[in-house]
Design an enzyme around this catalytic site. Structure first.
Site, short mmCIF file in Angstrom:
data_model
loop_
_atom_site.label_atom_id
_atom_site.label_comp_id
_atom_site.label_asym_id
_atom_site.label_seq_id
_atom_site.Cartn_x
_atom_site.Cartn_y
_atom_site.Cartn_z
N LYS A 13 6.44 -2.89 -1.57
CA LYS A 13 7.58 -2.08 -1.11
C LYS A 13 8.81 -2.96 -0.86
O LYS A 13 9.89 -2.71 -1.40
CB LYS A 13 7.25 -1.34 0.20
CG LYS A 13 6.06 -0.41 0.13
CD LYS A 13 5.82 0.29 1.45
CE LYS A 13 5.54 -0.63 2.63
NZ LYS A 13 4.27 -1.37 2.56
N ARG A 88 5.62 5.92 8.58
CA ARG A 88 4.29 5.34 8.52
C ARG A 88 3.23 6.25 9.13
O ARG A 88 2.06 5.89 9.19
CB ARG A 88 4.27 4.00 9.24
CG ARG A 88 4.36 2.82 8.29
CD ARG A 88 4.32 1.54 9.10
NE ARG A 88 3.80 0.42 8.37
CZ ARG A 88 4.54 -0.41 7.65
NH1 ARG A 88 5.82 -0.23 7.52
NH2 ARG A 88 3.98 -1.44 7.06
N ARG A 127 0.68 -14.61 0.43
CA ARG A 127 1.88 -14.70 1.27
C ARG A 127 1.58 -15.47 2.56
O ARG A 127 2.45 -16.18 3.07
CB ARG A 127 2.42 -13.31 1.59
CG ARG A 127 3.77 -13.39 2.29
CD ARG A 127 4.46 -12.05 2.39
NE ARG A 127 3.71 -11.13 3.23
CZ ARG A 127 4.05 -9.86 3.42
NH1 ARG A 127 5.10 -9.36 2.80
NH2 ARG A 127 3.34 -9.07 4.20
N ARG A 133 3.35 -15.62 7.70
CA ARG A 133 3.74 -14.50 8.56
C ARG A 133 2.61 -14.20 9.55
O ARG A 133 1.44 -14.19 9.19
CB ARG A 133 4.02 -13.27 7.67
CG ARG A 133 5.22 -12.49 8.15
CD ARG A 133 5.60 -11.43 7.16
NE ARG A 133 4.87 -10.19 7.38
CZ ARG A 133 5.17 -9.06 6.78
NH1 ARG A 133 6.17 -9.01 5.91
NH2 ARG A 133 4.48 -7.97 7.01
N ARG A 144 -4.30 -3.70 9.36
CA ARG A 144 -3.16 -3.00 8.74
C ARG A 144 -3.63 -2.04 7.64
O ARG A 144 -3.09 -0.95 7.48
CB ARG A 144 -2.17 -4.02 8.16
CG ARG A 144 -1.34 -4.70 9.25
CD ARG A 144 -0.79 -6.03 8.80
NE ARG A 144 0.15 -5.93 7.72
CZ ARG A 144 0.48 -6.96 6.91
NH1 ARG A 144 -0.09 -8.14 7.07
NH2 ARG A 144 1.36 -6.79 5.97
#
Ligand code: B4P
Length: 187
Positions: A13, A88, A127, A133, A144
């Site tokens: 996204k 969401r 990532r 992160r 998640r």
């Protein structure tokens, strides 16, 4: 163009919204980025959001709606926007409807990026290595994905019923996925 990008964490996204904004000439509004900016600034809102985000949960609907209302009210959104990461859950989808009705800017399209779970896990692990992160560790990624299945996936049906949703295959190179999104939008 007023566009919502939907999809699980790691579906691309944010990656695609950053590219689409050049093509569509409208701002990219990422609720994840807005929240990370608050965390980085150490604001009261950021302090509330920090732990919630790190463990992979959703930040409260009330905080998100206030943040979004103030962002959509800015002048650069007059010609449209790309919303990435919002709504969401169904409550946020309802809230967005109300907000857009109030400012007279109904949605033009919603694109759902479809990517199989094993590939999502692989991308987010990549990532984690590249960017570190806080919420890309394996435990938060599991959470998640669970939150996505429980809370966010029902939003797909909400927009399908409206006839505004297009499914796009999110597997492929960045250019391939971008071309598919643009084709789905009739560009
Ligand atoms: P987000 O910032 O929205 O994070 P995300 O869902 O993981 O997706 P993101 O857009 O960053 O990643 P992308 O798929 O582009 O949310 C983070 C947290 O903020 C949430 O967990 C929540 O706590 C909070 N939050 C945000 N919005 C909220 C809301 N509305 N309500 C409540 N809480 C909210 O990219 C992932 C990786 O895949 C990248 O490394 C990228 O390079 C790679 N990739 C992308 N496309 C690829 C492709 N085609 N091929 C290979 N790799 C690809």
């Amino acid at each position: 163009m007023r566009l919502v990008l939907l999809g699980p964490p790691g579906s691309g996204k944010g990656t695609q919204a950053a590219r689409l904004k050049e093509k569509l000439q409208v701002p990219h509004i990422s609720t994840g980025d807005l929240l990370r900016a608050e965390v980085a600034a150490g604001s009261p809102l950021g302090l509330q959001a920090k732990e919630v985000m790190a463990r992979g949960d959703l930040v409260s609907d009330e905080i998100l709606l206030g943040m979004l209302e103030s962002r959509l009210g800015r002048e650069d959104c007059a010609k449209g926007f790309i919303l990435d990461g919002y709504p969401r859950n169904l409550a946020q989808a309802d809230a967005l409807d109300g907000l857009l009705a109030k400012i007279g800017q109904p949605l033009d399209a919603v694109v759902q990026l479809d990517v199989p779970t094993d590939l999502l896990v692989e991308r987010l692990a990549g990532r984690a290595k590249a960017e570190g992160r806080a919420d890309d560790n394996p435990e938060s990624v599991r959470k998640r994905l669970q939150v996505y299945d429980d809370s966010t996936a029902p939003v797909i049906g909400f927009y399908e019923k409206r006839g505004v949703l297009a499914h796009v295959d999110g597997v492929g190179s960045l250019d391939e996925v971008l071309a598919r999104i643009l084709a789905a939008l009739g560009h």
